[in-house]
Design a protein around this motif. Sequence first.
Motif, PDB file in Angstrom:
ATOM      1  N   ARG A 265      50.053  25.127  14.170  1.00 54.31           N
ATOM      2  CA  ARG A 265      51.185  25.983  13.826  1.00 54.31           C
ATOM      3  C   ARG A 265      51.164  27.287  14.630  1.00 54.31           C
ATOM      4  O   ARG A 265      52.210  27.781  15.041  1.00 54.31           O
ATOM      5  CB  ARG A 265      51.154  26.291  12.334  1.00 54.31           C
ATOM      6  CG  ARG A 265      52.317  27.157  11.857  1.00 54.31           C
ATOM      7  CD  ARG A 265      52.298  27.303  10.353  1.00 54.31           C
ATOM      8  NE  ARG A 265      51.036  27.870   9.904  1.00 54.31           N
ATOM      9  CZ  ARG A 265      50.718  28.017   8.609  1.00 54.31           C
ATOM     10  NH1 ARG A 265      51.556  27.596   7.686  1.00 54.31           N
ATOM     11  NH2 ARG A 265      49.553  28.550   8.283  1.00 54.31           N
ATOM     12  N   LEU A 268      52.458  26.737  18.178  1.00 53.14           N
ATOM     13  CA  LEU A 268      53.866  26.362  18.080  1.00 53.14           C
ATOM     14  C   LEU A 268      54.734  27.582  17.752  1.00 53.14           C
ATOM     15  O   LEU A 268      55.829  27.751  18.304  1.00 53.14           O
ATOM     16  CB  LEU A 268      54.049  25.279  17.018  1.00 53.14           C
ATOM     17  CG  LEU A 268      53.608  23.865  17.415  1.00 53.14           C
ATOM     18  CD1 LEU A 268      53.723  22.917  16.232  1.00 53.14           C
ATOM     19  CD2 LEU A 268      54.457  23.348  18.579  1.00 53.14           C
ATOM     20  N   MET A 269      54.247  28.437  16.878  1.00 52.93           N
ATOM     21  CA  MET A 269      55.001  29.650  16.567  1.00 52.93           C
ATOM     22  C   MET A 269      55.058  30.583  17.779  1.00 52.93           C
ATOM     23  O   MET A 269      56.080  31.232  18.024  1.00 52.93           O
ATOM     24  CB  MET A 269      54.351  30.369  15.379  1.00 52.93           C
ATOM     25  CG  MET A 269      54.506  29.643  14.050  1.00 52.93           C
ATOM     26  SD  MET A 269      53.724  30.510  12.677  1.00 52.93           S
ATOM     27  CE  MET A 269      54.737  31.989  12.634  1.00 52.93           C
ATOM     28  N   VAL A 271      54.990  29.572  20.933  1.00 52.67           N
ATOM     29  CA  VAL A 271      55.960  28.966  21.857  1.00 52.67           C
ATOM     30  C   VAL A 271      57.379  29.261  21.395  1.00 52.67           C
ATOM     31  O   VAL A 271      58.264  29.604  22.193  1.00 52.67           O
ATOM     32  CB  VAL A 271      55.704  27.449  21.962  1.00 52.67           C
ATOM     33  CG1 VAL A 271      56.847  26.776  22.721  1.00 52.67           C
ATOM     34  CG2 VAL A 271      54.380  27.197  22.667  1.00 52.67           C
ATOM     35  N   ARG A 272      57.606  29.110  20.102  1.00 53.95           N
ATOM     36  CA  ARG A 272      58.955  29.360  19.585  1.00 53.95           C
ATOM     37  C   ARG A 272      59.340  30.834  19.763  1.00 53.95           C
ATOM     38  O   ARG A 272      60.484  31.159  20.125  1.00 53.95           O
ATOM     39  CB  ARG A 272      58.998  28.995  18.110  1.00 53.95           C
ATOM     40  CG  ARG A 272      60.362  29.215  17.478  1.00 53.95           C
ATOM     41  CD  ARG A 272      60.342  28.795  16.027  1.00 53.95           C
ATOM     42  NE  ARG A 272      61.610  29.018  15.378  1.00 53.95           N
ATOM     43  CZ  ARG A 272      61.884  28.781  14.092  1.00 53.95           C
ATOM     44  NH1 ARG A 272      60.925  28.288  13.322  1.00 53.95           N
ATOM     45  NH2 ARG A 272      63.063  29.032  13.606  1.00 53.95           N
ATOM     46  N   ALA A 275      60.080  31.519  23.386  1.00 48.96           N
ATOM     47  CA  ALA A 275      61.350  30.890  23.738  1.00 48.96           C
ATOM     48  C   ALA A 275      62.525  31.721  23.231  1.00 48.96           C
ATOM     49  O   ALA A 275      63.560  31.852  23.903  1.00 48.96           O
ATOM     50  CB  ALA A 275      61.410  29.471  23.173  1.00 48.96           C
ATOM     51  N   ASP A 276      62.367  32.295  22.034  1.00 51.27           N
ATOM     52  CA  ASP A 276      63.448  33.135  21.492  1.00 51.27           C
ATOM     53  C   ASP A 276      63.642  34.415  22.322  1.00 51.27           C
ATOM     54  O   ASP A 276      64.758  34.962  22.377  1.00 51.27           O
ATOM     55  CB  ASP A 276      63.136  33.511  20.040  1.00 51.27           C
ATOM     56  CG  ASP A 276      63.239  32.312  19.112  1.00 51.27           C
ATOM     57  OD1 ASP A 276      63.890  31.320  19.506  1.00 51.27           O
ATOM     58  OD2 ASP A 276      62.662  32.363  18.001  1.00 51.27           O
TER      59      ASP A 276
END
Length: 478
Positions: A265, A268-269, A271-272, A275-276
């Motif tokens: 997690r 992934l957070m 990366v997110r 990306a934002d």
Amino acid sequence: MIRRAWRSYRRLRLGTRLALGLGALSLVVFAVVGTALTAYMRDYLQHQLGYQMKVVQTVQSKDAAAHGRVTQKPYWGWFSAVYDVSGGSAVLRQPADIPHDTRPLTRFAEDMARSDTDLLRTVKLDGEGVYRLRACEVQPGVVLVSAAPMKDIDDTIEQLVTVQVVAFGLALLGLVVAGRALLRRGLKPLSDMAHTAHGIASHDLTESASRLHVRADALGGGPEVEELRTAFNTMLEHIDDSLAVRAEAEQRLRRFVADASHELRTPLMSVRGYADLFQYAPANAPAERDRHLARLRAEAARMGVLLDDLLLLARLDAAEVETPLRTEDADLVDLVEQAADAFRASHPGHPLTVAPGPAAVRLRLDPQRVRQVLDNLLTNAAVHTPAGTPVSVQVAVSAHTAQVHVVDKGPGVPPGDRDRVFDRFYRVDKARSRDRGGSGLGLAVARSLVEAHGGTLVVGDDPARTVFTVTLPLRPGG
């Protein structure tokens, strides 16, 4: 009807069936004994009657020789007749004390005329009943026939049979009742085991912490029941151990899934989040974009390493189906030298020493996976010790195994953590960041790879330093 009775019998409890079987067997024994006793008693009484008639005829023969007939009847209900026999026919002398039906006596006298010995016969006289006949020769041409009633013998035999039926019936009833009580007491341990089995059946075995605390502890029942009780309790111990292993495996699985989810997690957070950032203009500046892309690639690489380790562990867990090793002949000393060179290049702040040992150790192994084990152990030493901490590696050979000792002079592993350092996602230092402390899979992967080679990986108990020992089996004849 018979089939229905058989089904009803099979539905009875074991003790009742055994008692009924014992009763049936006893009934057969009583019937055989009673029949034999009755037959013996009848033969004995008839023999006694025959002897009594012989004694009486001895006296009657003298009476007949003197008077030509029997003048006195010895017992009430007895008959005596004197016959003149000639040419195979018999003529009754008168007067005579004879029954109304004299034909059996006359035929018996005629048979006596053709015989050289005294005769005995049992006949039925019309209007009188069953009689025992005895004939003897008084003098040539003269035959004495005596008839004694069998009623007393028949009455005696009937009374004997009645006594036997009553006695055997009472004995059979007592045997069945007492046998049922004894069998119930003897089979009580089996009933206790059945009760225990019902208790197990009502126990919820789906709970992860299920344990079977019930046991068949009652004593008695004989050696066979003791053997069954021991086997029953052994089975319960095995089930209990299996449930404990299953519960532990389920707990490890839940912890593993939770830790894996937590480890995945975080990147992934990240990366997110990066990306934002690309939605905003400042983040699209060349310098910012390159920095964010570098972080994205780092997080993706981190997830890739983590997933590779998880996949490798899964394949090692299923080694009996598909082994992930590609074994070949390789030199363990050379692999240690390669791992040492790579460690010096990547961790210059930790001086590494390769202790003197054998020049070469040829083993049948997977060089890439053994190198991964060595890299993981050396990296673990660098990550969990301060900069400047010395690290040493040594190769040793015994009679049947080769050992690799990886030693660092850091703070050591606390005693409470030694049993769990090889657990997946376990970290001794809970405050260490993931960037600094790794994912917690390195030692788990190392131990699984060593065990896949048929070896062992253990940690020493020296509080002043940390010693990991890899033990691998030598080749046959090596």
